[in-house]
Design a protein around this motif. Structure first.
Motif, short mmCIF file in Angstrom:
data_model
loop_
_atom_site.label_atom_id
_atom_site.label_comp_id
_atom_site.label_asym_id
_atom_site.label_seq_id
_atom_site.Cartn_x
_atom_site.Cartn_y
_atom_site.Cartn_z
N ILE A 54 -65.98 -33.44 -64.71
CA ILE A 54 -64.76 -32.65 -64.84
C ILE A 54 -65.14 -31.40 -65.62
N LEU A 55 -64.82 -30.24 -65.08
CA LEU A 55 -65.10 -28.96 -65.71
C LEU A 55 -63.75 -28.35 -66.07
N LYS B 220 -65.70 -47.07 -67.11
CA LYS B 220 -65.89 -48.44 -66.61
C LYS B 220 -65.74 -48.48 -65.10
N GLU B 221 -65.00 -47.50 -64.55
CA GLU B 221 -64.76 -47.45 -63.11
C GLU B 221 -65.66 -46.45 -62.40
N VAL B 222 -65.96 -45.33 -63.06
CA VAL B 222 -66.72 -44.24 -62.44
C VAL B 222 -67.65 -43.64 -63.50
N ASP B 223 -68.91 -43.44 -63.12
CA ASP B 223 -69.87 -42.80 -64.02
C ASP B 223 -69.72 -41.28 -63.86
N PHE B 224 -69.24 -40.61 -64.88
CA PHE B 224 -68.96 -39.18 -64.82
C PHE B 224 -69.11 -38.55 -66.19
N ASN B 225 -69.08 -37.24 -66.23
CA ASN B 225 -69.12 -36.49 -67.48
C ASN B 225 -67.92 -35.55 -67.55
N ILE B 226 -67.70 -35.00 -68.71
CA ILE B 226 -66.68 -33.97 -68.91
C ILE B 226 -67.36 -32.79 -69.60
N PHE C 139 -61.69 -28.28 -62.73
CA PHE C 139 -62.42 -28.52 -61.50
C PHE C 139 -63.08 -29.89 -61.57
N ILE C 140 -63.34 -30.47 -60.41
CA ILE C 140 -64.24 -31.62 -60.34
C ILE C 140 -65.44 -31.15 -59.55
#
Length: 163
Positions: free
Chosen positions: A49-50, A76-82, A130-131
């Protein structure tokens, strides 16, 4: 026949512009340590997430605080960063740094004090979020924030995971 050629030409130009607009531009911003980094270095194979924000934008701060609260649960559901991008100019950068630290945000904060990234992505209002997928392609965008709208971001991140 000429009309079809013109329409096809316009379509090709538009398609090319849209394809280019969907890539994260590689401009320089400052990291939390004050060092210049290329935006491309934020792309590490995980979606992120930007979120563009400013020190005087209350909805921006509310959104980032909400994301900070749900980040561990969502991971826990999705590996992501912010990545939070401060668009404050050099007069307010130190205030933005101290605010990010004071709120205890557990994500990457960068500072676009020359507003190069902001201009490259045509951000005119904050919050603008943005994603970006793991390859650096922008797959989603929205402007503004209302409480609960961050859940739409989770839905989009889950869609990326499913692809």
């Amino acid at each position: 026949m000429k009309k079809n050629s013109i329409i096809m030409g316009i379509f090709l130009v538009f398609s090319t512009l849209m394809a280019d607009a969907q890539s994260l531009p590689n401009v320089k911003v400052e990291n939390a340590d004050g060092k210049q980094i290329e935006v491309a270095s934020l792309v590490d194979g995980k979606p992120f997430i930007l979120s563009f924000w400013g020190v005087t934008c209350k909805p921006c701060i509310t959104e980032l605080n909400a994301l900070n609260e749900v980040m561990d649960e969502w991971r826990k559901e999705v590996d992501f960063n912010i990545v939070a991008v401060s668009v404050d100019d050099s007069r307010f950068t130190s205030r933005a740094r101290s605010m990010a630290k004071g709120f205890g945000w557990q994500f990457t904060c960068v500072f676009d004090k020359n507003q190069d990234l902001k201009r490259a992505l045509n951000v005119s209002l904050t919050p603008q979020t943005f994603i970006v997928d793991g390859k650096g392609k922008i797959v989603y965008s929205h402007t503004g924030y209302t409480p609960g709208s961050e859940n739409e971001l989770l839905d989009k991140l889950k869609e990326l995971k499913a692809e």
